[in-house]
Design a protein around this motif. Structure first.
Motif, PDB file in Angstrom:
ATOM      1  N   THR A 241      28.438 -75.610  10.749  1.00  0.00           N
ATOM      2  CA  THR A 241      28.104 -76.420  11.921  1.00  0.00           C
ATOM      3  C   THR A 241      27.912 -77.899  11.579  1.00  0.00           C
ATOM      4  O   THR A 241      27.180 -78.600  12.254  1.00  0.00           O
ATOM      5  N   THR A 242      28.590 -78.353  10.543  1.00  0.00           N
ATOM      6  CA  THR A 242      28.538 -79.778  10.232  1.00  0.00           C
ATOM      7  C   THR A 242      29.448 -80.539  11.193  1.00  0.00           C
ATOM      8  O   THR A 242      30.191 -79.942  11.969  1.00  0.00           O
ATOM      9  N   ALA A 243      29.397 -81.873  11.122  1.00  0.00           N
ATOM     10  CA  ALA A 243      30.220 -82.697  12.011  1.00  0.00           C
ATOM     11  C   ALA A 243      31.693 -82.361  11.832  1.00  0.00           C
ATOM     12  O   ALA A 243      32.176 -82.184  10.713  1.00  0.00           O
ATOM     13  N   ASP A 244      32.385 -82.280  12.929  1.00  0.00           N
ATOM     14  CA  ASP A 244      33.792 -81.885  12.912  1.00  0.00           C
ATOM     15  C   ASP A 244      34.675 -83.000  12.345  1.00  0.00           C
ATOM     16  O   ASP A 244      35.538 -82.768  11.511  1.00  0.00           O
ATOM     17  N   LYS A 245      34.481 -84.212  12.844  1.00  0.00           N
ATOM     18  CA  LYS A 245      35.184 -85.415  12.368  1.00  0.00           C
ATOM     19  C   LYS A 245      36.698 -85.355  12.559  1.00  0.00           C
ATOM     20  O   LYS A 245      37.425 -86.150  11.987  1.00  0.00           O
ATOM     21  N   ASP A 246      37.172 -84.405  13.342  1.00  0.00           N
ATOM     22  CA  ASP A 246      38.597 -84.292  13.613  1.00  0.00           C
ATOM     23  C   ASP A 246      38.855 -84.707  15.064  1.00  0.00           C
ATOM     24  O   ASP A 246      38.732 -83.907  15.980  1.00  0.00           O
ATOM     25  N   GLY A 247      39.160 -85.980  15.245  1.00  0.00           N
ATOM     26  CA  GLY A 247      39.374 -86.490  16.592  1.00  0.00           C
ATOM     27  C   GLY A 247      38.091 -86.794  17.338  1.00  0.00           C
ATOM     28  O   GLY A 247      38.117 -87.057  18.537  1.00  0.00           O
ATOM     29  N   THR A 248      36.962 -86.762  16.653  1.00  0.00           N
ATOM     30  CA  THR A 248      35.682 -87.073  17.286  1.00  0.00           C
ATOM     31  C   THR A 248      35.192 -88.444  16.813  1.00  0.00           C
ATOM     32  O   THR A 248      35.624 -88.956  15.782  1.00  0.00           O
ATOM     33  N   VAL A 249      34.265 -89.014  17.583  1.00  0.00           N
ATOM     34  CA  VAL A 249      33.687 -90.311  17.241  1.00  0.00           C
ATOM     35  C   VAL A 249      32.309 -90.081  16.628  1.00  0.00           C
ATOM     36  O   VAL A 249      31.441 -89.453  17.246  1.00  0.00           O
ATOM     37  N   GLN A 250      32.108 -90.573  15.411  1.00  0.00           N
ATOM     38  CA  GLN A 250      30.846 -90.393  14.714  1.00  0.00           C
ATOM     39  C   GLN A 250      29.880 -91.531  15.050  1.00  0.00           C
ATOM     40  O   GLN A 250      30.237 -92.704  14.948  1.00  0.00           O
ATOM     41  N   VAL A 251      28.663 -91.158  15.463  1.00  0.00           N
ATOM     42  CA  VAL A 251      27.649 -92.150  15.828  1.00  0.00           C
ATOM     43  C   VAL A 251      26.369 -91.829  15.070  1.00  0.00           C
ATOM     44  O   VAL A 251      25.890 -90.685  15.098  1.00  0.00           O
ATOM     45  N   LYS A 252      25.814 -92.823  14.412  1.00  0.00           N
ATOM     46  CA  LYS A 252      24.560 -92.642  13.679  1.00  0.00           C
ATOM     47  C   LYS A 252      23.490 -93.504  14.350  1.00  0.00           C
ATOM     48  O   LYS A 252      23.655 -94.720  14.498  1.00  0.00           O
ATOM     49  N   VAL A 253      22.381 -92.858  14.754  1.00  0.00           N
ATOM     50  CA  VAL A 253      21.296 -93.599  15.397  1.00  0.00           C
ATOM     51  C   VAL A 253      20.188 -93.898  14.392  1.00  0.00           C
ATOM     52  O   VAL A 253      20.284 -93.523  13.227  1.00  0.00           O
TER      53      VAL A 253
END
Length: 312
Positions: free
Chosen positions: A262-274
């Protein structure tokens, strides 16, 4: 007008607040009429509707242009996935009978998996619920909410123990639910590309040991993280009111997290760090007076600790 499902919940109420502060017109949907007054005082319109009741949803969705959608869960479902499918079908039908042209869905990390992730399958279903409909669709996948740990505060303060279903050294992405609300509100107000998926994480990954240390620092007392043995998961969850199917799905979800599914997919998604750190969140939310005693384990509201449904 933006219509917000789960408007009295942790993230939904925050979304309502941010939108109103930004001068937006908001309609909050709640099941319990007793919760309407708080929303009305905030400046929101209120609709009383149940996700299982299609006519009430159809009425609530009228006169609105944007929908904030999520998949509710309580641990009391007899058929977690089956009931989720029924609710999403109601959303779909209500949308088809409304002027709504944009949906922002609160999903969860791990939502890219169709099976094998327990409760996180609910987020997969949400992300596919409106396929083929003439509405813009944007989804937000948060990491595990810091607030889930606050459910153990009674045990932490009383016994100096932080129960956890995870190995105590397992570090997973976590996030402040308040920042999730603020981000969702911004997505609702802005023009985003159809089909965009945001994956939200906090500034770092944290382990249960890190959480125990944050409680120690905030409370000025020693706190130790202790993993609940797997052979006790079933009985622990049943003791706090989970149905057999809810237990099954929660355990499957927990195993998926532990196994790194269940880690970040990072395939066509936008990564946002708050920005909010675990330590800042715990320090802000530890009460100055002891809380009432709680049971040893509580159900996380966010679905994915990598939801996390997760969720609300």
């Amino acid at each position: 007008m933006h219509v917000i499902l789960g408007a009295s919940g942790q993230v939904g109420s925050g979304v309502v607040t941010h939108l109103i502060e930004n001068g937006e017109s908001v309609k909050g949907i709640v099941r319990d009429e007793k919760k309407a007054a708080v929303l009305e005082k905030s400046g929101a319109a209120v609709a009383i509707a149940d996700a299982n009741d299609l006519p009430s949803l159809v009425a609530a969705f009228q006169d609105c242009s944007t929908l904030f959608a999520l998949t509710p869960e309580s641990g009391h479902e007899r058929n977690v996935i089956g009931q989720t499918k029924d609710i999403l079908e109601n959303y779909r039908k209500a949308l088809a009978n409304s002027p709504i042209k944009k949906v922002v869905g609160l999903s969860s990390m791990g939502a890219s998996h169709e099976t094998g992730t327990g409760n996180l399958v609910m987020s997969y279903l949400l992300e596919h619920a409106f396929t083929g409909m003439p509405v813009k669709q944007i989804f937000v996948r948060p990491a595990y909410y810091f607030s889930n740990w606050m459910m153990y505060l009674g045990t932490v303060m009383e016994k100096g123990i932080l129960p956890t279903f995870f190995p105590v050294d397992l570090a997973i992405p976590m996030i402040s639910p308040e920042e999730v609300s603020a981000f969702v509100a911004n997505v609702i107000q802005t023009e985003e590309e159809d089909g965009k998926i945001f994956e939200l994480t906090g500034p770092a990954a944290y382990s249960s040991k890190d959480v125990a240390k944050a409680f120690s620092d905030a409370l000025g007392k020693e706190v130790t993280a202790e993993q609940i043995p797997k052979e006790q998961w079933d009985s622990t969850l049943r003791e706090i009111g989970f149905t057999p199917d809810a237990v099954k799905n929660f355990i499957e979800m927990t195993d998926a997290v532990i196994n790194g599914k269940t880690t970040a997919d990072k395939d066509g998604t936008v990564q946002v760090k708050v920005k909010t750190t675990l330590q800042e969140y715990i320090l802000q939310h530890v009460p100055t007076t002891p809380p009432a005693k709680t049971k040893t384990a509580s159900k996380p509201k966010s679905k994915t600790p990598s939801k996390a449904k997760t969720k609300v």
